[in-house]
Design a protein around this motif. Structure first.
Motif, mmCIF file in Angstrom:
data_model
loop_
_atom_site.group_PDB
_atom_site.id
_atom_site.type_symbol
_atom_site.label_atom_id
_atom_site.label_comp_id
_atom_site.label_asym_id
_atom_site.label_seq_id
_atom_site.Cartn_x
_atom_site.Cartn_y
_atom_site.Cartn_z
ATOM 1 N N SER A 215 74.423 -30.876 7.279
ATOM 2 C CA SER A 215 75.088 -31.917 6.485
ATOM 3 C C SER A 215 74.458 -33.299 6.653
ATOM 4 O O SER A 215 74.711 -34.201 5.854
ATOM 5 N N GLY A 216 73.598 -33.470 7.649
ATOM 6 C CA GLY A 216 72.869 -34.733 7.802
ATOM 7 C C GLY A 216 72.012 -35.053 6.595
ATOM 8 O O GLY A 216 71.692 -36.226 6.337
ATOM 9 N N LEU A 217 71.640 -34.018 5.842
ATOM 10 C CA LEU A 217 70.834 -34.237 4.635
ATOM 11 C C LEU A 217 71.549 -35.171 3.651
ATOM 12 O O LEU A 217 70.911 -35.877 2.875
ATOM 13 N N GLY A 218 72.878 -35.183 3.730
ATOM 14 C CA GLY A 218 73.672 -36.062 2.870
ATOM 15 C C GLY A 218 73.462 -37.537 3.163
ATOM 16 O O GLY A 218 73.941 -38.395 2.418
ATOM 17 N N ASN A 219 72.745 -37.869 4.225
ATOM 18 C CA ASN A 219 72.438 -39.277 4.518
ATOM 19 C C ASN A 219 71.283 -39.814 3.693
ATOM 20 O O ASN A 219 71.003 -41.012 3.717
ATOM 21 N N LEU A 220 70.578 -38.916 2.962
ATOM 22 C CA LEU A 220 69.472 -39.404 2.124
ATOM 23 C C LEU A 220 69.968 -39.742 0.721
ATOM 24 O O LEU A 220 70.683 -38.951 0.106
ATOM 25 N N ILE B 1 69.679 -39.181 24.015
ATOM 26 C CA ILE B 1 70.687 -38.469 23.230
ATOM 27 C C ILE B 1 70.569 -38.998 21.802
ATOM 28 O O ILE B 1 70.683 -40.213 21.574
ATOM 29 N N LEU B 2 70.271 -38.098 20.877
ATOM 30 C CA LEU B 2 69.968 -38.546 19.509
ATOM 31 C C LEU B 2 71.185 -39.111 18.796
ATOM 32 O O LEU B 2 72.314 -38.683 19.013
ATOM 33 N N GLU B 3 70.902 -40.083 17.943
ATOM 34 C CA GLU B 3 71.947 -40.660 17.085
ATOM 35 C C GLU B 3 71.470 -40.600 15.650
ATOM 36 O O GLU B 3 70.264 -40.736 15.399
ATOM 37 N N PRO B 4 72.398 -40.401 14.701
ATOM 38 C CA PRO B 4 71.966 -40.271 13.309
ATOM 39 C C PRO B 4 71.391 -41.569 12.753
ATOM 40 O O PRO B 4 71.703 -42.665 13.241
ATOM 41 N N CYS B 5 70.544 -41.404 11.737
ATOM 42 C CA CYS B 5 69.946 -42.519 10.987
ATOM 43 C C CYS B 5 68.987 -43.348 11.834
ATOM 44 O O CYS B 5 68.771 -44.525 11.555
ATOM 45 N N LYS B 6 68.419 -42.756 12.874
ATOM 46 C CA LYS B 6 67.366 -43.428 13.654
ATOM 47 C C LYS B 6 66.028 -42.794 13.287
ATOM 48 O O LYS B 6 65.972 -41.601 12.982
ATOM 49 N N THR B 7 64.976 -43.577 13.333
ATOM 50 C CA THR B 7 63.648 -43.043 13.016
ATOM 51 C C THR B 7 62.710 -43.293 14.190
ATOM 52 O O THR B 7 62.733 -44.370 14.790
ATOM 53 N N PHE B 8 61.950 -42.287 14.534
ATOM 54 C CA PHE B 8 60.960 -42.405 15.613
ATOM 55 C C PHE B 8 59.567 -42.253 15.020
ATOM 56 O O PHE B 8 59.357 -41.458 14.112
ATOM 57 N N GLN B 9 58.634 -43.019 15.531
ATOM 58 C CA GLN B 9 57.229 -42.878 15.128
ATOM 59 C C GLN B 9 56.472 -42.331 16.331
ATOM 60 O O GLN B 9 56.434 -42.970 17.374
ATOM 61 N N LEU B 10 55.896 -41.144 16.184
ATOM 62 C CA LEU B 10 55.122 -40.575 17.310
ATOM 63 C C LEU B 10 53.654 -40.823 17.091
ATOM 64 O O LEU B 10 53.183 -40.812 15.954
#
Ligand SMILES: [Zn+2]
Ligand SMILES: [Zn+2]
Length: 259
Positions: A33-38, A250-259
């Motif tokens: 359901s996280g897909l609904g954040n886009l 601990i992951l939180e929604p709507c965060k973006t990481f650049q590796l």
């Protein structure tokens, strides 16, 4: 490699959505359901979806995504999954009763979705990143994915799994990891339930990190059950003192990481 956390909860609730990560612009790991954040214009960019397993919290927004984009899709959305997972989706979701069989619509020759069977350890190259499925241990057929970018960054996403010798052996086989992205569904007081339902608890995360030949640089944890979120988080935070060589997030929604 850009990793966008769209959903990382083990359940539902205000601000809590289930497993879905976007890699760069066009690729998803799971479609909970996280897909609904886009927003719609970003949904239109999705071309590839790698599924770990058939559980509802990991696939629930796949049928809705396909329906949503039906008119706009020019080439099929490519879904990659184990053969057992594809069979389950076709039998129980895309069966014309729960949802239409979109792999035959608008016609069989150019459908809106294509299901691709994957084999553990056979890598798939997508836009400068290789995705290698690897076996994990959960109560239904499940795989994780090892991601390796052109510039050498490595991330392993286990999906849902428990702790066992074979899981340790598999992760050891993956070699050095910048990030191990895994789950921690239950607190330690529910250890037996964790073992039975083949999930992880904080003590199992600790055992996993301590038995790996080369601990990852970072471990990202998700899938905490909303009703026990604070309890699990507290237990995980206490692990950090014991595990100095790995950064625990601990992951939180709507965060973006650049590796
Ligand atoms: Zn599951
Ligand atoms: Zn799950």
């Amino acid at each position: 490699m850009k990793v966008e956390i769209l959903g990382c909860s083990g359940g539902m609730g205000l601000g809590q959505q289930t497993t879905c990560y976007r890699i760069n612009e066009h690729t998803l790991l799971d479609s909970g359901s996280g897909l609904g954040n886009l927003p719609q214009n970003e949904l239109l960019k999705i071309k590839n979806i790698f599924l770990t397993h058939s559980h509802l919290d990991h696939v629930c927004f796949l049928p809705l995504l396909i329906d949503n984009l039906f008119e706009a899709i020019k080439t099929p959305i490519q879904v990659y999954a184990l053969p057992e997972v594809i069979e389950t989706l076709q039998e129980h979701i895309f069966n014309w009763k729960i949802w239409p069989d979109f792999s035959t619509l608008p016609n069989k020759h150019n459908p809106v979705v294509a299901f691709n069977e994957i084999t553990p350890w056979q890598k798939i190259e997508v836009e400068g990143i290789s995705y290698t499925p690897f076996p994990v241990e959960h109560i239904v057929p499940t795989c994780g994915y090892h991601l390796l970018s052109d510039s050498g960054q490595t991330l392993a996403f286990t999906g849902d799994t428990t702790y066992s010798d074979s899981v340790v052996e598999t992760i050891n086989q993956l070699g050095k990891l910048d990030v191990l992205m895994t789950e921690c569904a239950f607190p330690d007081r529910l250890y037996e339930l964790g073992k039975m339902s083949k999930h992880l608890t904080p003590v199992m995360v600790k055992d996993l990190l301590k038995t790996l030949k080369t601990p990852p640089g970072q471990i990202w944890l998700s899938h905490l059950k909303p009703s026990q979120h604070l309890e699990i988080k507290g237990e995980l935070e206490r692990l950090q003192d014991d595990l100095a060589s790995t950064d625990i997030q601990i992951l939180e929604p709507c965060k973006t990481f650049q590796l």
